[in-house]
Design a protein around this motif. Structure first.
Motif, short mmCIF file in Angstrom:
data_model
loop_
_atom_site.label_atom_id
_atom_site.label_comp_id
_atom_site.label_asym_id
_atom_site.label_seq_id
_atom_site.Cartn_x
_atom_site.Cartn_y
_atom_site.Cartn_z
N PRO A 132 28.53 -55.26 -56.46
CA PRO A 132 28.93 -53.95 -55.92
C PRO A 132 29.56 -54.09 -54.53
O PRO A 132 29.06 -54.81 -53.68
CB PRO A 132 27.61 -53.18 -55.85
CG PRO A 132 26.54 -54.21 -55.85
CD PRO A 132 27.08 -55.40 -56.56
N ARG A 133 30.67 -53.37 -54.35
CA ARG A 133 31.34 -53.30 -53.05
C ARG A 133 31.01 -51.99 -52.36
O ARG A 133 31.25 -51.84 -51.16
CB ARG A 133 32.85 -53.43 -53.22
CG ARG A 133 33.27 -54.82 -53.65
CD ARG A 133 34.75 -54.96 -53.87
NE ARG A 133 35.56 -54.30 -52.85
CZ ARG A 133 36.83 -53.96 -53.01
NH1 ARG A 133 37.44 -54.25 -54.15
NH2 ARG A 133 37.49 -53.38 -52.06
N GLY A 134 30.51 -51.03 -53.10
CA GLY A 134 30.14 -49.74 -52.54
C GLY A 134 29.56 -48.87 -53.62
O GLY A 134 29.77 -49.12 -54.81
N ALA A 135 28.80 -47.87 -53.21
CA ALA A 135 28.17 -46.95 -54.16
C ALA A 135 28.01 -45.58 -53.52
O ALA A 135 28.07 -45.45 -52.29
CB ALA A 135 26.81 -47.49 -54.59
N THR A 136 27.80 -44.59 -54.36
CA THR A 136 27.58 -43.24 -53.85
C THR A 136 26.32 -43.20 -53.01
O THR A 136 25.39 -43.99 -53.21
CB THR A 136 27.46 -42.23 -55.00
OG1 THR A 136 26.49 -42.69 -55.94
CG2 THR A 136 28.78 -42.02 -55.71
N SER A 137 26.29 -42.28 -52.06
CA SER A 137 25.11 -42.13 -51.22
C SER A 137 23.93 -41.73 -52.09
O SER A 137 24.07 -41.06 -53.10
CB SER A 137 25.36 -41.10 -50.12
OG SER A 137 25.64 -39.84 -50.69
N GLY A 138 22.77 -42.19 -51.71
CA GLY A 138 21.56 -41.88 -52.47
C GLY A 138 21.27 -42.87 -53.58
O GLY A 138 20.21 -42.81 -54.19
N MET A 139 22.19 -43.79 -53.84
CA MET A 139 21.95 -44.81 -54.86
C MET A 139 21.42 -46.05 -54.16
O MET A 139 22.09 -46.63 -53.32
CB MET A 139 23.24 -45.15 -55.61
CG MET A 139 23.05 -46.25 -56.65
SD MET A 139 24.58 -46.72 -57.46
CE MET A 139 24.57 -45.58 -58.80
N GLY A 140 20.21 -46.44 -54.52
CA GLY A 140 19.60 -47.60 -53.89
C GLY A 140 20.25 -48.90 -54.33
O GLY A 140 20.94 -48.97 -55.35
N GLN A 141 20.01 -49.95 -53.55
CA GLN A 141 20.58 -51.26 -53.83
C GLN A 141 20.13 -51.80 -55.19
O GLN A 141 20.92 -52.38 -55.92
CB GLN A 141 20.20 -52.26 -52.73
CG GLN A 141 20.88 -53.61 -52.88
CD GLN A 141 22.37 -53.54 -52.65
OE1 GLN A 141 22.83 -52.96 -51.68
NE2 GLN A 141 23.14 -54.13 -53.54
N ASP A 142 18.86 -51.59 -55.56
CA ASP A 142 18.37 -52.08 -56.85
C ASP A 142 19.13 -51.45 -58.01
O ASP A 142 19.54 -52.14 -58.94
CB ASP A 142 16.87 -51.83 -57.01
CG ASP A 142 16.02 -52.73 -56.14
OD1 ASP A 142 16.54 -53.76 -55.65
OD2 ASP A 142 14.83 -52.42 -55.97
#
Length: 115
Positions: A14-24
Motif C-alpha cells: 500500500p502507498r496510501g489508504a482512506t482515513s480510518g483504515m488501519g495498517q493491518d
C-alpha cells in the motif's frame, strides 16, 4: 456509496489508504487485491484475448462492490462501495482520480487524505 480505497504500488504494497483504515486492514486488502488483479490478468488468455492490457476489474458481492483500476507503472487503486452503488459513475470517478493520486506519490496507509 464509497467505503474505502487503497492505492497499491507495483510491488503490491500500500502507498496510501482512506482515513480510518488501519495498517493491518490496508496490508490484508493489499495482499488480497494484488491476487485478484493477477487472477484477472491471467483470465485474459482463458477468454482468448491475445492483445489484452489490464485496465480494471469490478467484482460484485452481496455486501458490496470491489473496484480495481490501473494507476500506471504497475500500480493500481482498489476501492470498495456499497451494494446500491452506481457502478458506471463510481468507476468513472475512480478513473478520474487515479492520475492525481499516482502523481501525488501517496504514502502511509491510514492517514487522512492519502487515497
Amino acid at each position: 456509496g464509497a467505503r474505502h480505497a487503497v492505492l497499491l504500488g507495483s510491488h503490491g504494497l500500500p502507498r496510501g489508504a482512506t482515513s480510518g483504515m488501519g495498517q493491518d486492514l490496508a496490508d490484508t486488502i493489499s495482499a488480497a487485491m494484488t491476487g485478484i488483479q493477477a487472477y484477472s490478468r491471467a483470465t485474459a488468455q482463458f477468454v482468448g484475448d491475445p492483445d489484452f492490457q489490464w485496465r480494471q476489474t469490478v467484482i460484485e458481492f452481496e455486501h458490496g462492490w470491489i473496484f480495481l483500476i490501473a494507476a500506471g507503472d504497475g500500480a493500481f487503486l482498489a476501492a470498495s462501495a456499497a451494494p446500491d452503488c452506481d457502478i458506471d459513475r463510481f468507476t468513472a470517478r475512480l478513473a478520474d482520480a487515479v492520475p492525481s493520486l499516482a502523481a501525488s506519490g501517496a504514502t502511509g496507509a491510514g492517514r487522512s487524505g492519502d487515497a
